[in-house]
Design a protein around this motif. Structure first.
Motif, PDB file in Angstrom:
ATOM      1  N   CYS A 108      25.946  31.654 -36.502  1.00  0.00           N
ATOM      2  CA  CYS A 108      26.034  30.466 -36.067  1.00  0.00           C
ATOM      3  C   CYS A 108      26.756  30.086 -34.921  1.00  0.00           C
ATOM      4  CB  CYS A 108      26.440  29.376 -37.275  1.00  0.00           C
ATOM      5  SG  CYS A 108      26.305  27.686 -36.631  1.00  0.00           S
ATOM      6  N   ASN A 109      26.007  30.077 -33.675  1.00  0.00           N
ATOM      7  CA  ASN A 109      26.781  29.569 -32.640  1.00  0.00           C
ATOM      8  C   ASN A 109      27.774  28.363 -32.608  1.00  0.00           C
ATOM      9  OD1 ASN A 109      25.811  32.266 -31.097  1.00  0.00           O
ATOM     10  ND2 ASN A 109      23.808  31.137 -31.679  1.00  0.00           N
ATOM     11  N   ALA A 110      27.368  27.388 -33.624  1.00  0.00           N
ATOM     12  CA  ALA A 110      28.079  26.129 -33.555  1.00  0.00           C
ATOM     13  C   ALA A 110      29.488  26.374 -34.212  1.00  0.00           C
ATOM     14  CB  ALA A 110      27.286  25.099 -34.060  1.00  0.00           C
ATOM     15  N   CYS A 111      29.451  26.804 -35.646  1.00  0.00           N
ATOM     16  CA  CYS A 111      30.726  26.962 -36.187  1.00  0.00           C
ATOM     17  C   CYS A 111      31.296  28.234 -36.199  1.00  0.00           C
ATOM     18  CB  CYS A 111      30.390  26.220 -37.503  1.00  0.00           C
ATOM     19  SG  CYS A 111      29.417  27.290 -38.960  1.00  0.00           S
ATOM     20  N   LYS A 112      30.568  29.227 -35.705  1.00  0.00           N
ATOM     21  CA  LYS A 112      30.930  30.632 -35.305  1.00  0.00           C
ATOM     22  C   LYS A 112      31.112  31.645 -36.753  1.00  0.00           C
ATOM     23  CE  LYS A 112      31.862  29.720 -30.845  1.00  0.00           C
ATOM     24  NZ  LYS A 112      30.795  29.828 -30.212  1.00  0.00           N
ATOM     25  N   ASN A 113      30.260  31.047 -37.634  1.00  0.00           N
ATOM     26  CA  ASN A 113      30.256  31.913 -38.948  1.00  0.00           C
ATOM     27  C   ASN A 113      29.221  32.601 -38.883  1.00  0.00           C
ATOM     28  OD1 ASN A 113      32.751  31.161 -40.766  1.00  0.00           O
ATOM     29  ND2 ASN A 113      31.677  28.969 -40.566  1.00  0.00           N
ATOM     30  N   PRO A 114      29.162  33.838 -39.452  1.00  0.00           N
ATOM     31  CA  PRO A 114      28.132  34.779 -39.990  1.00  0.00           C
ATOM     32  C   PRO A 114      27.525  34.001 -41.057  1.00  0.00           C
ATOM     33  CG  PRO A 114      29.950  35.941 -40.471  1.00  0.00           C
ATOM     34  CD  PRO A 114      30.500  34.466 -39.656  1.00  0.00           C
ATOM     35  N   PHE A 115      26.085  34.352 -41.240  1.00  0.00           N
ATOM     36  CA  PHE A 115      25.595  33.853 -42.657  1.00  0.00           C
ATOM     37  C   PHE A 115      24.467  34.856 -42.959  1.00  0.00           C
ATOM     38  CE2 PHE A 115      21.902  31.300 -41.307  1.00  0.00           C
ATOM     39  CZ  PHE A 115      22.342  31.139 -40.302  1.00  0.00           C
ATOM     40  N   GLU A 116      23.963  34.497 -44.203  1.00  0.00           N
ATOM     41  CA  GLU A 116      22.889  35.391 -44.811  1.00  0.00           C
ATOM     42  C   GLU A 116      21.641  34.330 -44.809  1.00  0.00           C
ATOM     43  OE1 GLU A 116      23.667  37.704 -47.987  1.00  0.00           O
ATOM     44  OE2 GLU A 116      25.241  38.896 -46.891  1.00  0.00           O
ATOM     45  N   ALA A 117      20.367  34.882 -44.664  1.00  0.00           N
ATOM     46  CA  ALA A 117      19.490  34.044 -44.894  1.00  0.00           C
ATOM     47  C   ALA A 117      18.345  35.017 -45.850  1.00  0.00           C
ATOM     48  CB  ALA A 117      18.670  33.526 -43.806  1.00  0.00           C
ATOM     49  N   SER A 143      20.954  30.855 -46.438  1.00  0.00           N
ATOM     50  CA  SER A 143      19.883  29.925 -46.269  1.00  0.00           C
ATOM     51  C   SER A 143      18.647  30.436 -46.857  1.00  0.00           C
ATOM     52  CB  SER A 143      19.802  29.952 -44.633  1.00  0.00           C
ATOM     53  OG  SER A 143      20.756  28.935 -44.183  1.00  0.00           O
ATOM     54  N   PRO A 144      17.932  29.179 -47.195  1.00  0.00           N
ATOM     55  CA  PRO A 144      16.614  29.494 -47.946  1.00  0.00           C
ATOM     56  C   PRO A 144      15.463  29.845 -46.971  1.00  0.00           C
ATOM     57  CG  PRO A 144      17.194  27.417 -48.046  1.00  0.00           C
ATOM     58  CD  PRO A 144      18.433  27.810 -47.622  1.00  0.00           C
ATOM     59  N   PRO A 145      14.566  30.584 -47.105  1.00  0.00           N
ATOM     60  CA  PRO A 145      13.742  31.027 -45.944  1.00  0.00           C
ATOM     61  C   PRO A 145      13.105  29.570 -45.406  1.00  0.00           C
ATOM     62  CG  PRO A 145      12.550  31.085 -48.268  1.00  0.00           C
ATOM     63  CD  PRO A 145      14.152  31.005 -48.436  1.00  0.00           C
ATOM     64  N   PRO A 146      12.728  29.671 -44.043  1.00  0.00           N
ATOM     65  CA  PRO A 146      12.117  28.516 -43.414  1.00  0.00           C
ATOM     66  C   PRO A 146      10.732  28.300 -44.260  1.00  0.00           C
ATOM     67  CG  PRO A 146      11.619  30.436 -42.276  1.00  0.00           C
ATOM     68  CD  PRO A 146      12.822  30.813 -43.230  1.00  0.00           C
ATOM     69  N   ALA A 147      10.143  26.926 -44.396  1.00  0.00           N
ATOM     70  CA  ALA A 147       8.972  26.581 -45.106  1.00  0.00           C
ATOM     71  C   ALA A 147       7.928  27.055 -44.471  1.00  0.00           C
ATOM     72  CB  ALA A 147       9.273  24.969 -45.130  1.00  0.00           C
ATOM     73  N   LYS A 182      20.579  26.553 -54.763  1.00  0.00           N
ATOM     74  CA  LYS A 182      21.500  27.582 -55.508  1.00  0.00           C
ATOM     75  C   LYS A 182      21.841  28.493 -54.172  1.00  0.00           C
ATOM     76  CE  LYS A 182      21.064  27.096 -60.170  1.00  0.00           C
ATOM     77  NZ  LYS A 182      20.556  27.589 -61.607  1.00  0.00           N
ATOM     78  N   LEU A 183      20.804  28.680 -53.616  1.00  0.00           N
ATOM     79  CA  LEU A 183      21.037  29.789 -52.360  1.00  0.00           C
ATOM     80  C   LEU A 183      21.815  29.314 -51.347  1.00  0.00           C
ATOM     81  CD1 LEU A 183      17.263  31.170 -51.700  1.00  0.00           C
ATOM     82  CD2 LEU A 183      19.451  32.534 -52.726  1.00  0.00           C
ATOM     83  N   ARG A 184      21.675  27.895 -51.037  1.00  0.00           N
ATOM     84  CA  ARG A 184      22.480  27.384 -49.764  1.00  0.00           C
ATOM     85  C   ARG A 184      23.887  27.193 -50.591  1.00  0.00           C
ATOM     86  NH1 ARG A 184      18.939  22.860 -50.001  1.00  0.00           N
ATOM     87  NH2 ARG A 184      17.021  23.817 -48.879  1.00  0.00           N
ATOM     88  N   GLN A 185      24.129  26.741 -51.555  1.00  0.00           N
ATOM     89  CA  GLN A 185      25.582  26.686 -52.085  1.00  0.00           C
ATOM     90  C   GLN A 185      26.295  28.028 -52.200  1.00  0.00           C
ATOM     91  OE1 GLN A 185      24.867  25.085 -56.060  1.00  0.00           O
ATOM     92  NE2 GLN A 185      24.561  23.327 -55.456  1.00  0.00           N
ATOM     93  N   ASN A 186      25.455  29.221 -52.141  1.00  0.00           N
ATOM     94  CA  ASN A 186      26.222  30.378 -52.034  1.00  0.00           C
ATOM     95  C   ASN A 186      26.273  31.095 -50.572  1.00  0.00           C
ATOM     96  OD1 ASN A 186      27.098  31.414 -55.109  1.00  0.00           O
ATOM     97  ND2 ASN A 186      25.245  30.018 -55.108  1.00  0.00           N
ATOM     98  N   GLY A 187      26.137  30.193 -49.671  1.00  0.00           N
ATOM     99  CA  GLY A 187      25.810  30.601 -48.196  1.00  0.00           C
ATOM    100  C   GLY A 187      24.708  31.560 -47.934  1.00  0.00           C
TER     101      GLY A 187
END
Ligand SMILES: [Zn+2]
Lengths: 263, 179
Positions: free
Chosen positions: B153-162, B112-116, B105-110
């Motif tokens: 994100c340096n690939a798709c140039k989008n800011p995102f949250e984690a 990123s879940p915390p690293p494992a 659900k986190l992913r679907q809302n932009g």
């Protein structure tokens, strides 16, 4: 209250009040930090620190010292146990004539405090008082990010322009004259350690000096004296006008609208 | 199944509908905030929650919401049902308590879940929730709320949250200076 509980409360007040008053000073920076990202980060840190203060006040509440809101907002200045350095206003020099907030001073004060806070938390993991041990565990997970934040600012400004360096060194020298008041466990220090609530002042001081001086060394800086306590010992209820004024502002907010203050 | 067990089960279902107002798409159960539901005696339910961050301003709202929703749903059980919601900080909440559904659900809302897994002092490896690239940069560890950070994100140039990883990094760490 039993003597043993009284001694425990003394330590809890020190821990709570330090976080409470420094979070308040931090929150006065709202909208004034060097850039918008820092504004966001700093508010988040203040919020966490206020949360840490509340956790310690809750432990006091459980011991029958009063309820959390009253503990933070309705005490007289002389019953506060925070270190004097942490209650001082955000600007050095003549606050009234020239209330310039000094970012270098804020960075240095927060950095030096965050190192001591980390050391205290490490010691509190082994506290004989189980609820305090558990609180320390929770707080340290969040404090990890605060330490990183202030260390980054500290090292960046120390190796930045000449003016930055100059202001940083002034701030270090000022904080240095007072920092022993932050390390102090106050007049009940010996009893606090006898009950194994936290390690003795001497160990806290040595470890703090060791860590801080390691970072200083990387920045080609070395303090000339041992940390002092020039304005008095806040752990024993000695405070400055700055605390009185801060508490007046806080109790106005609290008294004016009790609904607005809820943790 | 005894009446009390059924009650507990229902409470658990109700909690699936309670969210942190800052993240209304994920329930407090999926976030891993639920520690225990106990029937203290007939007609007295105690819900124990772990706050995500100690200074989280939503705790009072969550508490009120749990009480209201549980009462509403369980009115038919017992008119005098008492509900107590308490927060405790032991064990401390950590990001590995977030369930798989929660992470999705986190992913679907932009977000990123915390690293494992994550080691103190090392940079986190967080993939972009949009293009899954690992070529991302930390912009601000402290994001819009205590639990989130802002990345780019340096690939798709989008800011995102984690979600900011919160792990018990110091458990079992020996501090020699204390000896
Ligand atoms: Zn991307």
């Amino acid at each position: 209250m039993q003597r043993e509980d009284m001694v425990l409360c003394e330590l809890l007040y020190q821990l709570a009040d330090d976080n409470f008053i420094l979070a308040y000073r931090g929150s006065e920076w709202l909208g004034l930090a060097p850039h918008i990202e820092e504004d966001v980060a700093f508010s988040s840190i203040n919020q966490d620190m206020m949360g840490h203060a509340v956790m310690y006040y809750q432990l006091l509440e459980e011991l029958g010292a009063g309820d959390v809101d009253a503990l933070s907002h309705c005490r007289e200045p002389e019953s506060f146990r925070n270190a004097i350095l942490l209650e001082r206003k955000n600007g050095l020099g003549h606050y009234l004539e020239n209330p310039n907030y000094d970012w270098a001073y804020t960075v240095v004060r927060h950095y030096l405090f965050s190192v001591l806070k980390q050391i205290r938390l490490e010691s509190l993991y082994h506290s004989s008082y189980e609820p305090l041990k558990q609180a320390a565990e929770k707080i340290s997970l969040e404090h990890y990010y605060h330490s990183m934040h202030w260390e980054t600012w500290f090292t960046q400004l120390m190796s930045s322009t000449k003016e930055a360096r100059h202001r940083m060194e002034n701030a270090i020298n000022y904080c240095w004259q007072e920092f022993d008041g932050v390390i102090s466990l106050g007049r009940y220090g010996k009893e606090i350690c006898d009950h194994q609530l936290i390690v003795e002042e001497e160990k806290l001081r040595n470890e703090w000096l060791k860590r801080v001086c390691t970072t200083f060394g990387e920045m080609q800086f070395s303090p000339k004296t041992s940390p002092g306590m020039e304005s008095g010992n806040g752990r024993n209820g000695e405070h400055t006008e700055d605390l009185t004024e801060a508490l007046e502002v806080l109790s106005e907010v609290y008294g004016g609208d009790k609904q607005a203050v809820s943790w | 199944m005894t009446k009390n067990l059924l009650l507990k089960k229902e409470v658990q279902q109700v909690l699936q509908q309670v969210t942190d107002p800052e993240m209304p798409y994920i329930s407090i159960v999926e976030l891993g905030m639920l520690e225990n539901i106990a029937m203290k005696r007939d007609g007295f339910v105690q819900v124990e929650l772990l706050p995500t961050f100690s200074g989280c301003p939503a705790l009072n709202m969550i508490q009120a919401d749990v009480k209201e929703k549980v009462k509403e749903r369980l009115l038919e059980w017992n008119d005098d049902l008492e509900v107590e919601v308490t927060f405790r900080f032991h064990p401390p909440w950590t990001t590995d308590r977030i369930t798989e559904t929660g992470k999705e659900k986190l992913r679907q809302n932009g977000v990123s879940p915390p690293p494992a897994s994550f080691t103190a002092g090392e940079p986190w490896k967080i993939p972009c929730p949009y293009c899954h690239s690992m070529y991302t940069t930390m912009e601000n560890i402290f994001g819009p709320t205590a639990c989130r950070s802002i990345l780019y994100c340096n690939a798709c140039k989008n800011p995102f949250e984690a979600m900011k990883p919160i792990a018990n990094l110091f458990e079992g760490v020996e501090n020699k200076w204390l000896n």
